[in-house]
Design a protein around this motif. Structure first.
Motif, PDB file in Angstrom:
ATOM      1  N   TYR A   1       0.822  -1.211   0.000  1.00 41.24           N
ATOM      2  CA  TYR A   1       0.000   0.000   0.000  1.00 41.24           C
ATOM      3  C   TYR A   1       0.858   1.265   0.000  1.00 41.24           C
ATOM      4  O   TYR A   1       0.563   2.233  -0.706  1.00 41.24           O
ATOM      5  N   VAL A   2       1.911   1.276   0.825  1.00 44.21           N
ATOM      6  CA  VAL A   2       2.717   2.497   0.907  1.00 44.21           C
ATOM      7  C   VAL A   2       3.480   2.727  -0.396  1.00 44.21           C
ATOM      8  O   VAL A   2       3.661   3.870  -0.837  1.00 44.21           O
ATOM      9  N   ILE A   3       3.923   1.655  -1.051  1.00 38.89           N
ATOM     10  CA  ILE A   3       4.607   1.805  -2.336  1.00 38.89           C
ATOM     11  C   ILE A   3       3.629   2.247  -3.411  1.00 38.89           C
ATOM     12  O   ILE A   3       3.955   3.062  -4.283  1.00 38.89           O
ATOM     13  N   ARG A   4       2.401   1.769  -3.351  1.00 46.58           N
ATOM     14  CA  ARG A   4       1.405   2.096  -4.375  1.00 46.58           C
ATOM     15  C   ARG A   4       0.899   3.528  -4.248  1.00 46.58           C
ATOM     16  O   ARG A   4       0.755   4.221  -5.245  1.00 46.58           O
TER      17      ARG A   4
ATOM     18  N   ALA B   1       1.788   6.203  -1.630  1.00 48.79           N
ATOM     19  CA  ALA B   1       2.516   7.324  -1.038  1.00 48.79           C
ATOM     20  C   ALA B   1       3.464   7.956  -2.059  1.00 48.79           C
ATOM     21  O   ALA B   1       3.868   7.309  -3.035  1.00 48.79           O
ATOM     22  N   PRO B   2       3.821   9.249  -1.856  1.00 48.44           N
ATOM     23  CA  PRO B   2       4.882   9.844  -2.684  1.00 48.44           C
ATOM     24  C   PRO B   2       6.176   9.046  -2.558  1.00 48.44           C
ATOM     25  O   PRO B   2       6.376   8.306  -1.588  1.00 48.44           O
ATOM     26  N   LYS B   3       7.069   9.211  -3.534  1.00 45.08           N
ATOM     27  CA  LYS B   3       8.251   8.344  -3.602  1.00 45.08           C
ATOM     28  C   LYS B   3       9.080   8.377  -2.317  1.00 45.08           C
ATOM     29  O   LYS B   3       9.508   7.335  -1.821  1.00 45.08           O
ATOM     30  N   GLY B   4       9.321   9.585  -1.794  1.00 42.10           N
ATOM     31  CA  GLY B   4      10.132   9.673  -0.584  1.00 42.10           C
ATOM     32  C   GLY B   4       9.502   8.947   0.577  1.00 42.10           C
ATOM     33  O   GLY B   4      10.166   8.206   1.322  1.00 42.10           O
ATOM     34  N   ARG B   5       8.209   9.144   0.765  1.00 44.48           N
ATOM     35  CA  ARG B   5       7.522   8.473   1.874  1.00 44.48           C
ATOM     36  C   ARG B   5       7.406   6.974   1.627  1.00 44.48           C
ATOM     37  O   ARG B   5       7.420   6.184   2.585  1.00 44.48           O
ATOM     38  N   ALA B   6       7.257   6.569   0.374  1.00 42.25           N
ATOM     39  CA  ALA B   6       7.200   5.139   0.072  1.00 42.25           C
ATOM     40  C   ALA B   6       8.501   4.449   0.488  1.00 42.25           C
ATOM     41  O   ALA B   6       8.488   3.368   1.088  1.00 42.25           O
ATOM     42  N   VAL B   7       9.631   5.095   0.175  1.00 40.19           N
ATOM     43  CA  VAL B   7      10.932   4.523   0.563  1.00 40.19           C
ATOM     44  C   VAL B   7      11.079   4.504   2.087  1.00 40.19           C
ATOM     45  O   VAL B   7      11.511   3.505   2.669  1.00 40.19           O
ATOM     46  N   ALA B   8      10.699   5.605   2.746  1.00 36.81           N
ATOM     47  CA  ALA B   8      10.840   5.677   4.197  1.00 36.81           C
ATOM     48  C   ALA B   8       9.937   4.664   4.890  1.00 36.81           C
ATOM     49  O   ALA B   8      10.352   3.990   5.845  1.00 36.81           O
ATOM     50  N   GLY B   9       8.678   4.534   4.441  1.00 35.12           N
ATOM     51  CA  GLY B   9       7.775   3.569   5.051  1.00 35.12           C
ATOM     52  C   GLY B   9       8.247   2.140   4.861  1.00 35.12           C
ATOM     53  O   GLY B   9       8.188   1.326   5.791  1.00 35.12           O
ATOM     54  N   SER B  10       8.726   1.822   3.662  1.00 34.23           N
ATOM     55  CA  SER B  10       9.248   0.470   3.412  1.00 34.23           C
ATOM     56  C   SER B  10      10.485   0.195   4.265  1.00 34.23           C
ATOM     57  O   SER B  10      10.649  -0.912   4.804  1.00 34.23           O
ATOM     58  N   ALA B  11      11.357   1.196   4.401  1.00 32.37           N
ATOM     59  CA  ALA B  11      12.553   1.017   5.220  1.00 32.37           C
ATOM     60  C   ALA B  11      12.193   0.772   6.679  1.00 32.37           C
ATOM     61  O   ALA B  11      12.820  -0.056   7.360  1.00 32.37           O
ATOM     62  N   ALA B  12      11.192   1.461   7.187  1.00 29.44           N
ATOM     63  CA  ALA B  12      10.774   1.254   8.574  1.00 29.44           C
ATOM     64  C   ALA B  12      10.284  -0.181   8.786  1.00 29.44           C
ATOM     65  O   ALA B  12      10.609  -0.820   9.805  1.00 29.44           O
ATOM     66  N   LEU B  13       9.504  -0.694   7.848  1.00 30.14           N
ATOM     67  CA  LEU B  13       9.035  -2.072   7.969  1.00 30.14           C
ATOM     68  C   LEU B  13      10.194  -3.069   7.879  1.00 30.14           C
ATOM     69  O   LEU B  13      10.226  -4.081   8.602  1.00 30.14           O
ATOM     70  N   LEU B  14      11.169  -2.792   6.996  1.00 27.29           N
ATOM     71  CA  LEU B  14      12.328  -3.679   6.891  1.00 27.29           C
ATOM     72  C   LEU B  14      13.134  -3.697   8.187  1.00 27.29           C
ATOM     73  O   LEU B  14      13.605  -4.759   8.637  1.00 27.29           O
TER      74      LEU B  14
ATOM     75  N   ALA C   1       5.709  -8.146  -2.202  1.00 31.19           N
ATOM     76  CA  ALA C   1       5.091  -6.902  -1.740  1.00 31.19           C
ATOM     77  C   ALA C   1       5.506  -5.718  -2.605  1.00 31.19           C
ATOM     78  O   ALA C   1       4.667  -4.926  -3.045  1.00 31.19           O
ATOM     79  N   VAL C   2       6.816  -5.589  -2.855  1.00 30.86           N
ATOM     80  CA  VAL C   2       7.303  -4.467  -3.651  1.00 30.86           C
ATOM     81  C   VAL C   2       6.788  -4.560  -5.085  1.00 30.86           C
ATOM     82  O   VAL C   2       6.355  -3.558  -5.684  1.00 30.86           O
ATOM     83  N   GLY C   3       6.822  -5.762  -5.659  1.00 26.91           N
ATOM     84  CA  GLY C   3       6.333  -5.931  -7.018  1.00 26.91           C
ATOM     85  C   GLY C   3       4.857  -5.579  -7.144  1.00 26.91           C
ATOM     86  O   GLY C   3       4.448  -4.919  -8.101  1.00 26.91           O
ATOM     87  N   ALA C   4       4.047  -6.027  -6.174  1.00 22.76           N
ATOM     88  CA  ALA C   4       2.617  -5.703  -6.223  1.00 22.76           C
ATOM     89  C   ALA C   4       2.391  -4.202  -6.109  1.00 22.76           C
ATOM     90  O   ALA C   4       1.572  -3.624  -6.829  1.00 22.76           O
ATOM     91  N   GLY C   5       3.126  -3.554  -5.196  1.00 26.28           N
ATOM     92  CA  GLY C   5       2.977  -2.114  -5.028  1.00 26.28           C
ATOM     93  C   GLY C   5       3.353  -1.344  -6.281  1.00 26.28           C
ATOM     94  O   GLY C   5       2.624  -0.436  -6.714  1.00 26.28           O
ATOM     95  N   LEU C   6       4.487  -1.711  -6.899  1.00 21.72           N
ATOM     96  CA  LEU C   6       4.921  -1.015  -8.108  1.00 21.72           C
ATOM     97  C   LEU C   6       3.974  -1.279  -9.278  1.00 21.72           C
ATOM     98  O   LEU C   6       3.699  -0.376 -10.091  1.00 21.72           O
ATOM     99  N   TYR C   7       3.481  -2.502  -9.368  1.00 24.86           N
ATOM    100  CA  TYR C   7       2.560  -2.822 -10.459  1.00 24.86           C
ATOM    101  C   TYR C   7       1.287  -1.987 -10.370  1.00 24.86           C
ATOM    102  O   TYR C   7       0.861  -1.364 -11.355  1.00 24.86           O
ATOM    103  N   PHE C   8       0.675  -1.960  -9.196  1.00 26.15           N
ATOM    104  CA  PHE C   8      -0.570  -1.205  -9.052  1.00 26.15           C
ATOM    105  C   PHE C   8      -0.322   0.303  -9.099  1.00 26.15           C
ATOM    106  O   PHE C   8      -1.202   1.061  -9.507  1.00 26.15           O
ATOM    107  N   ARG C   9       0.861   0.756  -8.681  1.00 24.92           N
ATOM    108  CA  ARG C   9       1.183   2.181  -8.809  1.00 24.92           C
ATOM    109  C   ARG C   9       1.220   2.581 -10.285  1.00 24.92           C
ATOM    110  O   ARG C   9       0.694   3.635 -10.677  1.00 24.92           O
TER     111      ARG C   9
END
Length: 423
Positions: A120-123, A125-138, A180-188
């Motif tokens: 969801y966050v990759i799909r 959120a703006p790019k900067g927030r998408a990276v930050a949100g994904s990094a927090a989960l990692l 997760a990343v692939g699904a987010g990028l695909y739907f984005r």
């Protein structure tokens, strides 16, 4: 004497309720899948693993956050990462092992929730927030390696399964993250393509409707003008022989001209109504003689599709029409820009007050701008934008400024003289 300031707050409770209902209709499969995973985990391992019930609070909270993540994906990612971290600390303190892990030392239900939040966050959120949100989960997944441990399950009497090699764990993590990343990028990408196709279709429909109205306007005007020309020629021929007939022709010409003007007004009004209906939400359309009512209408239309708008009005009784129209346009375009570019804004404040022979207009928001931050001219509805606002205000001998506010967000200031020739 000037009236007391008027405070108006525009909210849309009904639209919020409809939003939650739409979310429930959209997210029930995910909620059902996560609930089923939790049930399977607890029913399968509750006799084998001591203190397994300590996993329930964190698992349920994480699943709930994943279900509502589409509303605020970046915030949901941060809350989800914090939930994983605190749940891992709790399991470490009470010494409750994980019976089955997939990503890191997360249970299957936790893994599914984290993957959903990352998608969801990759799909959305703006790019900067998408990276930050994904990094927090990692980071939260990585922390689970340090804080949790897996339960040794006895599959047969006297036999305990060996610990899973780190290589296999990393393979599982990479597989989950890739999905997760692939699904987010695909739907984005699909969302971006859909928005472009929809914008092109709307533009084409608007253009076709305007061309049809223009053709109809041409036919109506041509019909009436032809009749006027015929009657004028007839009046010229009989003017000397029959003055009464010439007078009747002049009456017909006047009636035809009146009908032509009425038809033109109706068609132009239809065109403007179509622009208000198909154009940007909150478009003010045609201004009236009541500036306060116009501003309240624009604020209500903007709040219906964006953040709440707070109006602070202290208007003179009879401002110049050009000043009133310019104030309305500045407020309209500023609210349009706030909806488009002030990401995360929770409120927009519009103040219109008199000061030293001028009418001061101030529009502020508390969002995080995009193109605003770079000082580029941003277009509003109809391409008016910052450049157009400045040009309109300065043509009336006023002053205009726009830029980031001292406390964040974006601020637009304009001062227009109430009397002609003052500045």
């Amino acid at each position: 004497m000037l009236p007391r300031p008027e405070h108006v707050t525009c909210t849309d409770v009904e639209s919020t309720i409809r939003g939650w209902r739409a979310l429930a209709r959209r997210q029930w499969p995910l909620a059902l899948a996560l609930a089923l995973l939790v049930f399977i985990e607890l029913s399968t391992y509750y006799e084998m693993v001591p203190n397994i019930w300590w996993q329930v609070p964190g698992t349920l909270l994480l699943g709930g956050v994943a279900v509502v993540a589409p509303r605020q994906p970046f915030d949901a990612a941060l809350v989800g990462a914090a939930t994983v971290l605190f749940s891992s600390v709790l399991l470490h303190v009470v010494d409750s092992p994980i019976p089955l892990a997939f990503a890191g030392w997360l249970t299957p239900s936790e893994t599914g929730a984290v993957m959903a939040m990352m998608a969801y966050v990759i799909r959305q959120a703006p790019k900067g927030r998408a990276v930050a949100g994904s990094a927090a989960l990692l980071l939260a997944i990585a922390a689970s390696y340090l804080l949790r441990h897996k339960a040794p399950i006895d599959y047969e009497e006297g036999y305990t399964a060996p610990p899973t090699p780190l290589y296999d764990l990393l393979q599982a993590d990479l597989l989950a993250l890739a999905l997760a990343v692939g699904a987010g990028l695909y739907f984005r990408g699909r969302d971006t393509e859909r928005r472009r196709s929809l914008a092109a279709a709307v533009t084409a429909a608007q253009q076709a409707e305007r061309m049809a109205l223009a053709r109809e306007l041409h036919d109506v005007v041509a019909h009436h003008v032809t009749g006027m020309v015929v009657h004028a020629q007839a009046a010229k021929l009989v003017a000397t022989r029959d003055p009464a007939a010439a007078d009747r022709s002049l009456d017909l010409i006047a009636n035809s001209g009146t009908e032509a003007l009425s038809a033109m007004r109706r068609l132009v009004g239809t065109l403007r109504q179509a622009e208000r209906t198909n154009g940007a939400p909150g478009a003010a359309g045609e201004a009236t003689t009541d500036l306060g009512a116009d501003l309240r209408r624009v604020a209500e239309q903007s709040a219906a599709v964006g953040p709440p708008v707070r109006l602070v009005l202290q208007l003179p009784e009879h401002p110049r029409p050009e000043v009133a129209r310019s104030v309305l346009r500045v407020v309209q375009e500023s609210l349009t820009n706030a909806r488009k570019h002030a990401h995360g804004a929770t409120a927009v404040t519009v103040e219109v007050t008199p000061v030293a022979g001028a009418l001061r207009v101030s529009i502020t928001d508390d969002g995080q701008g995009t193109r605003h931050d770079r000082g580029e001219p941003v277009g509003g509805s109809g391409g008016f934008g910052l450049v157009g606002m400045r040009e309109r205000v300065e043509l009336l001998d006023g002053r205009f400024s726009a830029g980031p506010g001292p406390d964040g967000g974006w601020t637009v200031h304009a001062e227009l003289p109430l009397r002609e020739g003052e500045s």
